[in-house]
Write a protein that holds these residues in place. Sequence first.
Motif, short mmCIF file in Angstrom:
data_model
loop_
_atom_site.label_atom_id
_atom_site.label_comp_id
_atom_site.label_asym_id
_atom_site.label_seq_id
_atom_site.Cartn_x
_atom_site.Cartn_y
_atom_site.Cartn_z
N ARG A 35 -112.02 3.32 -0.99
CA ARG A 35 -111.17 4.51 -1.01
C ARG A 35 -109.79 4.23 -0.45
N MET A 36 -109.77 3.44 0.61
CA MET A 36 -108.49 3.08 1.22
C MET A 36 -107.64 2.32 0.21
N TYR A 37 -108.26 1.40 -0.49
CA TYR A 37 -107.57 0.64 -1.53
C TYR A 37 -106.96 1.60 -2.57
N ASN A 38 -107.77 2.51 -3.08
CA ASN A 38 -107.28 3.49 -4.05
C ASN A 38 -106.13 4.34 -3.50
N SER A 39 -106.25 4.79 -2.26
CA SER A 39 -105.20 5.64 -1.70
C SER A 39 -103.91 4.88 -1.48
N LEU A 40 -104.05 3.63 -1.07
CA LEU A 40 -102.87 2.81 -0.82
C LEU A 40 -102.11 2.58 -2.13
N VAL A 41 -102.84 2.29 -3.19
CA VAL A 41 -102.21 2.11 -4.50
C VAL A 41 -101.49 3.39 -4.91
N GLU A 42 -102.18 4.53 -4.78
CA GLU A 42 -101.59 5.80 -5.17
C GLU A 42 -100.30 6.08 -4.38
N ARG A 43 -100.39 5.88 -3.06
CA ARG A 43 -99.26 6.16 -2.20
C ARG A 43 -98.07 5.27 -2.54
N CYS A 44 -98.28 3.95 -2.61
CA CYS A 44 -97.16 3.04 -2.82
C CYS A 44 -96.61 3.17 -4.23
N PHE A 45 -97.47 3.44 -5.20
CA PHE A 45 -96.99 3.69 -6.55
C PHE A 45 -96.09 4.93 -6.56
N THR A 46 -96.57 6.01 -5.96
CA THR A 46 -95.82 7.26 -5.96
C THR A 46 -94.47 7.10 -5.26
N ASP A 47 -94.46 6.37 -4.13
CA ASP A 47 -93.21 6.21 -3.38
C ASP A 47 -92.25 5.22 -4.03
N CYS A 48 -92.76 4.22 -4.74
CA CYS A 48 -91.91 3.11 -5.18
C CYS A 48 -91.57 3.09 -6.67
N VAL A 49 -92.39 3.68 -7.51
CA VAL A 49 -92.15 3.57 -8.96
C VAL A 49 -91.61 4.89 -9.50
N GLU A 50 -90.34 4.86 -9.90
CA GLU A 50 -89.68 6.10 -10.29
C GLU A 50 -89.28 6.10 -11.76
N ASN A 51 -89.01 4.93 -12.31
CA ASN A 51 -88.52 4.94 -13.70
C ASN A 51 -89.57 4.36 -14.65
N VAL A 109 -114.90 8.95 9.89
CA VAL A 109 -114.09 8.17 8.95
C VAL A 109 -112.98 9.06 8.37
N GLU A 110 -113.35 10.28 8.01
CA GLU A 110 -112.37 11.18 7.41
C GLU A 110 -111.29 11.57 8.43
N LEU A 111 -111.73 11.81 9.66
CA LEU A 111 -110.76 12.13 10.73
C LEU A 111 -109.75 11.00 10.87
N PHE A 112 -110.25 9.77 10.92
CA PHE A 112 -109.37 8.62 11.07
C PHE A 112 -108.42 8.50 9.87
N ASN A 113 -108.94 8.71 8.67
CA ASN A 113 -108.10 8.57 7.49
C ASN A 113 -107.03 9.66 7.41
N LYS A 114 -107.40 10.89 7.76
CA LYS A 114 -106.41 11.96 7.72
C LYS A 114 -105.35 11.75 8.80
N LEU A 115 -105.80 11.33 9.97
CA LEU A 115 -104.87 11.02 11.06
C LEU A 115 -103.89 9.94 10.62
N THR A 116 -104.40 8.87 10.05
CA THR A 116 -103.56 7.75 9.62
C THR A 116 -102.54 8.21 8.58
N SER A 117 -103.03 8.94 7.59
CA SER A 117 -102.15 9.37 6.52
C SER A 117 -101.11 10.38 7.02
N THR A 118 -101.54 11.34 7.86
CA THR A 118 -100.60 12.34 8.38
C THR A 118 -99.52 11.69 9.23
N CYS A 119 -99.90 10.77 10.11
CA CYS A 119 -98.90 10.14 10.98
C CYS A 119 -98.00 9.19 10.18
#
Lengths: 84, 84, 84, 93, 93, 93
Positions: F34-50, C27-37
């Motif tokens: 976890r994916m949900y949390n990461s997606l929120v973090e990523r899109c917030f960081t990239d899109c919200v600046e002000n 799972v971690e491999l897949f997630n790191k791969l996805t995020s890195t790419c």
Amino acid sequence: MAANNAPTELDKEQIFGMAEKEMEYRVELFNKLTSTCFNKCIDKRYKETELNMGENSCIDRCVSKYWQVTNLIGQLLGSNRPPM
Amino acid sequence: MAANNAPTELDKEQIFGMAEKEMEYRVELFNKLTSTCFNKCIDKRYKETELNMGENSCIDRCVSKYWQVTNLIGQLLGSNRPPM
Amino acid sequence: MAANNAPTELDKEQIFGMAEKEMEYRVELFNKLTSTCFNKCIDKRYKETELNMGENSCIDRCVSKYWQVTNLIGQLLGSNRPPM
Amino acid sequence: MDKSMLGDLDSLPEEDKLRMSAMIDQLQIRDSLRMYNSLVERCFTDCVENFRRKSLDKQEETCVRRCAEKFLKHSMRVGMRFAELNQGAATQD
Amino acid sequence: MDKSMLGDLDSLPEEDKLRMSAMIDQLQIRDSLRMYNSLVERCFTDCVENFRRKSLDKQEETCVRRCAEKFLKHSMRVGMRFAELNQGAATQD
Amino acid sequence: MDKSMLGDLDSLPEEDKLRMSAMIDQLQIRDSLRMYNSLVERCFTDCVENFRRKSLDKQEETCVRRCAEKFLKHSMRVGMRFAELNQGAATQD
């Protein structure tokens, strides 16, 4: 065969496991929110110990916007429950 | 009621759980230290396989300073035990 | 003493624990791969919702190269099994 | 990570010692797998920049090898220094 | 993280309540230890730039102290705002 | 993440199969959260600046939507390519 509605040992493990994952999720949400808003709002030169007025209002707005993004993406992911 | 000093099943789980968290903490401390000092000390162009003299002394000082920061923040957090 | 080949309770825990770690690794491999790419291939201005042709072919090559790096480092680490 | 860093088991009763030791084994397995994943991510990020082909070129491969070897040597040195500091902290008690 | 954020245990049978509460304790311990590790990493990364000596100089030490205190104050404020939003979401249900 | 990637359960005895399957379910739940949390973090960081207001403006909202949709499409494509490579590796054995 008689229906048995009492939860089995494995069911119970599932329920506790689910509750645990949900709590881990909340802790992680809080930690990512804290860290992201620190990066967005706090002056990294660390010239003082107190948060200044600009930082304080930035934090409040940052938390509010982060919350909105959480809800927005929650809707996109098709989950209709609130993020917490 | 008679006092019972033998640990219950749940107590024991707590003790093992606590020991596990403590070990996870040490592993994470080591990994963050390693990764942070790699970022601070190592030339990312990777022109050679060996660590050169500058990198080696940077690593030693980096570990030492990281350790001091761990202790310093440990004190601020009100923990009076050493970080390990 | 008679040999006993039945796995003990602790052995079984070990086997399940091992399987769990292995899955966490995937799972971690897949997630790191996805995020890195994503970081390597996707335009962060987000001008559109679709992946364009350049992004699509970048993703395919990125996954392929990431896989090769995983195998290469696996060999260096002395593991002779494939990364999955 | 060196097993000895994770604590002293001698004071425990036999049964708990076994369980604690199994727990440490599990943590070590997880840690090596995570280390493997992080090393791949790091060296890929630092060494692979172009996506005009689907195979690593010679230069990228050399870079990845050096990155990984350098990281392992670095990690070993950090481990030695870290163990010294730990020992110092332990004897101060 | 405030324990009350992690959910309402009142509706559970006694035995499960105990187990749930033990689980929350474990999560909180893990969370504080992780927070400690992240805080060290962050303040070290932001404050320590030179490696010409093996001891922190006065300036680095001041920077680390301010960084940590500022982060803790920040974290408390985020916690308050976050709790308000949570409460709002809960009463909307 | 596709469940089939996590391994083949057919060879196990029934009881272990159930337990393994429950374990996989738990990992998948954790992974989606976890994916949900990461997606929120990523899109917030990239899109919200002000941070001049406490509500997302139209532009930020559009950016967040595109970021999230793009990430999901990206993730699906990576999953397909990854599965192909896995299958190739499996048949080589």
